[in-house]
Design a protein around this motif. Structure first.
Motif, PDB file in Angstrom:
ATOM      1  N   GLN A 166      31.316  65.202  65.787  1.00 46.21           N
ATOM      2  CA  GLN A 166      30.958  64.531  64.551  1.00 46.21           C
ATOM      3  C   GLN A 166      31.673  65.198  63.385  1.00 46.21           C
ATOM      4  O   GLN A 166      31.904  66.390  63.386  1.00 46.21           O
ATOM      5  CB  GLN A 166      29.451  64.593  64.316  1.00 46.21           C
ATOM      6  CG  GLN A 166      28.635  63.780  65.286  1.00 46.21           C
ATOM      7  CD  GLN A 166      27.179  63.699  64.871  1.00 46.21           C
ATOM      8  OE1 GLN A 166      26.773  64.304  63.893  1.00 46.21           O
ATOM      9  NE2 GLN A 166      26.400  62.962  65.613  1.00 46.21           N
ATOM     10  N   VAL A 167      31.967  64.387  62.380  1.00 47.65           N
ATOM     11  CA  VAL A 167      32.612  64.894  61.185  1.00 47.65           C
ATOM     12  C   VAL A 167      31.603  65.685  60.369  1.00 47.65           C
ATOM     13  O   VAL A 167      30.474  65.243  60.150  1.00 47.65           O
ATOM     14  CB  VAL A 167      33.173  63.740  60.344  1.00 47.65           C
ATOM     15  CG1 VAL A 167      33.771  64.263  59.046  1.00 47.65           C
ATOM     16  CG2 VAL A 167      34.207  62.959  61.143  1.00 47.65           C
ATOM     17  N   GLN A 168      32.012  66.853  59.923  1.00 47.96           N
ATOM     18  CA  GLN A 168      31.182  67.654  59.030  1.00 47.96           C
ATOM     19  C   GLN A 168      31.855  67.718  57.681  1.00 47.96           C
ATOM     20  O   GLN A 168      33.094  67.850  57.586  1.00 47.96           O
ATOM     21  CB  GLN A 168      30.957  69.053  59.611  1.00 47.96           C
ATOM     22  CG  GLN A 168      30.175  69.031  60.915  1.00 47.96           C
ATOM     23  CD  GLN A 168      29.892  70.419  61.458  1.00 47.96           C
ATOM     24  OE1 GLN A 168      30.223  71.417  60.832  1.00 47.96           O
ATOM     25  NE2 GLN A 168      29.273  70.464  62.623  1.00 47.96           N
ATOM     26  N   LEU A 169      31.052  67.619  56.628  1.00 49.33           N
ATOM     27  CA  LEU A 169      31.557  67.582  55.271  1.00 49.33           C
ATOM     28  C   LEU A 169      30.887  68.686  54.469  1.00 49.33           C
ATOM     29  O   LEU A 169      29.670  68.866  54.552  1.00 49.33           O
ATOM     30  CB  LEU A 169      31.272  66.216  54.643  1.00 49.33           C
ATOM     31  CG  LEU A 169      31.814  65.002  55.398  1.00 49.33           C
ATOM     32  CD1 LEU A 169      31.244  63.711  54.825  1.00 49.33           C
ATOM     33  CD2 LEU A 169      33.328  64.976  55.343  1.00 49.33           C
ATOM     34  N   LEU A 170      31.682  69.389  53.678  1.00 52.35           N
ATOM     35  CA  LEU A 170      31.158  70.489  52.883  1.00 52.35           C
ATOM     36  C   LEU A 170      31.642  70.336  51.456  1.00 52.35           C
ATOM     37  O   LEU A 170      32.851  70.321  51.211  1.00 52.35           O
ATOM     38  CB  LEU A 170      31.603  71.824  53.464  1.00 52.35           C
ATOM     39  CG  LEU A 170      31.041  73.077  52.788  1.00 52.35           C
ATOM     40  CD1 LEU A 170      29.523  73.104  52.897  1.00 52.35           C
ATOM     41  CD2 LEU A 170      31.656  74.322  53.413  1.00 52.35           C
ATOM     42  N   GLU A 171      30.700  70.262  50.524  1.00 48.81           N
ATOM     43  CA  GLU A 171      31.044  70.076  49.116  1.00 48.81           C
ATOM     44  C   GLU A 171      31.111  71.417  48.389  1.00 48.81           C
ATOM     45  O   GLU A 171      30.370  72.354  48.704  1.00 48.81           O
ATOM     46  CB  GLU A 171      30.001  69.191  48.404  1.00 48.81           C
ATOM     47  CG  GLU A 171      29.809  67.815  48.997  1.00 48.81           C
ATOM     48  CD  GLU A 171      28.621  67.716  49.915  1.00 48.81           C
ATOM     49  OE1 GLU A 171      28.111  66.595  50.116  1.00 48.81           O
ATOM     50  OE2 GLU A 171      28.184  68.774  50.439  1.00 48.81           O
ATOM     51  N   PHE A 172      31.981  71.459  47.390  1.00 46.68           N
ATOM     52  CA  PHE A 172      32.117  72.618  46.515  1.00 46.68           C
ATOM     53  C   PHE A 172      32.212  72.123  45.080  1.00 46.68           C
ATOM     54  O   PHE A 172      32.638  70.995  44.832  1.00 46.68           O
ATOM     55  CB  PHE A 172      33.397  73.398  46.838  1.00 46.68           C
ATOM     56  CG  PHE A 172      33.492  73.905  48.225  1.00 46.68           C
ATOM     57  CD1 PHE A 172      34.107  73.141  49.217  1.00 46.68           C
ATOM     58  CD2 PHE A 172      32.980  75.143  48.569  1.00 46.68           C
ATOM     59  CE1 PHE A 172      34.207  73.609  50.514  1.00 46.68           C
ATOM     60  CE2 PHE A 172      33.076  75.619  49.865  1.00 46.68           C
ATOM     61  CZ  PHE A 172      33.686  74.858  50.840  1.00 46.68           C
ATOM     62  N   GLY A 173      31.839  72.990  44.133  1.00 50.19           N
ATOM     63  CA  GLY A 173      32.221  72.746  42.749  1.00 50.19           C
ATOM     64  C   GLY A 173      31.149  72.267  41.810  1.00 50.19           C
ATOM     65  O   GLY A 173      31.413  72.062  40.632  1.00 50.19           O
ATOM     66  N   GLY A 174      29.924  72.089  42.279  1.00 55.54           N
ATOM     67  CA  GLY A 174      28.879  71.691  41.361  1.00 55.54           C
ATOM     68  C   GLY A 174      28.523  72.810  40.400  1.00 55.54           C
ATOM     69  O   GLY A 174      29.018  73.929  40.513  1.00 55.54           O
ATOM     70  N   GLY A 175      27.662  72.508  39.444  1.00 55.39           N
ATOM     71  CA  GLY A 175      27.235  73.518  38.505  1.00 55.39           C
ATOM     72  C   GLY A 175      26.613  72.904  37.273  1.00 55.39           C
ATOM     73  O   GLY A 175      26.282  71.713  37.264  1.00 55.39           O
ATOM     74  N   SER A 176      26.473  73.725  36.252  1.00 57.60           N
ATOM     75  CA  SER A 176      25.879  73.283  34.995  1.00 57.60           C
ATOM     76  C   SER A 176      26.938  73.274  33.905  1.00 57.60           C
ATOM     77  O   SER A 176      27.761  74.184  33.826  1.00 57.60           O
ATOM     78  CB  SER A 176      24.735  74.227  34.604  1.00 57.60           C
ATOM     79  OG  SER A 176      23.702  74.194  35.569  1.00 57.60           O
ATOM     80  N   VAL A 177      26.883  72.256  33.089  1.00 55.96           N
ATOM     81  CA  VAL A 177      27.869  72.112  32.026  1.00 55.96           C
ATOM     82  C   VAL A 177      27.214  71.400  30.855  1.00 55.96           C
ATOM     83  O   VAL A 177      26.246  70.650  31.038  1.00 55.96           O
ATOM     84  CB  VAL A 177      29.105  71.344  32.545  1.00 55.96           C
ATOM     85  CG1 VAL A 177      28.746  69.913  32.912  1.00 55.96           C
ATOM     86  CG2 VAL A 177      30.250  71.387  31.562  1.00 55.96           C
ATOM     87  N   GLN A 178      27.730  71.616  29.673  1.00 52.84           N
ATOM     88  CA  GLN A 178      27.228  70.896  28.507  1.00 52.84           C
ATOM     89  C   GLN A 178      27.871  69.521  28.417  1.00 52.84           C
ATOM     90  O   GLN A 178      28.972  69.296  28.937  1.00 52.84           O
ATOM     91  CB  GLN A 178      27.489  71.696  27.240  1.00 52.84           C
ATOM     92  CG  GLN A 178      26.634  72.957  27.129  1.00 52.84           C
ATOM     93  CD  GLN A 178      26.733  73.602  25.760  1.00 52.84           C
ATOM     94  OE1 GLN A 178      27.787  73.586  25.148  1.00 52.84           O
ATOM     95  NE2 GLN A 178      25.627  74.161  25.294  1.00 52.84           N
ATOM     96  N   ALA A 179      27.191  68.630  27.733  1.00 55.00           N
ATOM     97  CA  ALA A 179      27.727  67.284  27.549  1.00 55.00           C
ATOM     98  C   ALA A 179      29.128  67.356  26.948  1.00 55.00           C
ATOM     99  O   ALA A 179      29.393  68.160  26.052  1.00 55.00           O
ATOM    100  CB  ALA A 179      26.803  66.479  26.642  1.00 55.00           C
TER     101      ALA A 179
END
Length: 133
Positions: A1-14
């Motif tokens: 099965q394909v496995q997917l891994l996300e990177f790069g989220g976080g908190s930012v101001q508008a």
């Protein structure tokens, strides 16, 4: 099965920017799609942007096009989402997905208008994006 891994989220101001990346465990064939979805608290999961690998067609949620840009690096099996001019309403868990697959607890998501894409059933665990005003 394909496995997917996300990177790069976080908190930012508008008004700020973030770039999300998703690494797939294997190369997907030309009949496949990859995409980004998001789910805000108390709301359903919606498609943000997708790519049909076969011909490189790109699809966007109409409400987001112009601020978000999706791209794919075939050499590294990586899908990216550049998000600019972020707004508090963009706050959500962002998921990378590939079509076909077993589903998220058996549930599949189909996006109207994403020609060539089947229901999305491979999912990453998600990465949180929080935009403060």
């Amino acid at each position: 099965q394909v496995q997917l891994l996300e990177f790069g989220g976080g908190s930012v101001q508008a008004g700020g920017s973030l770039r999300l990346s998703c690494l797939a465990s294997e190369a997907l064939d030309g009949s496949s799609c990859m995409g980004w979805f998001r789910q805000a608290p108390g709301k359903g999961r919606v498609g943000v942007a997708g790519i049909y690998i076969g011909d490189g067609s790109i699809y966007y949620n109409d409400l987001l096009e112009g601020r978000f840009t999706v791209s794919r690096d075939n050499s590294t099996n990586t899908l990216s989402l550049q998000m600019n001019d972020l707004e508090p309403d963009d706050t959500a868990m962002y998921y990378c997905a590939a079509d076909a697959g077993p589903g998220d607890q058996g549930k599949m998501w189909m996006v109207s208008g994403w020609t060539g894409c089947r229901a999305f059933g491979y999912w990453g665990r998600g990465t949180q994006v929080t935009v403060s005003s």
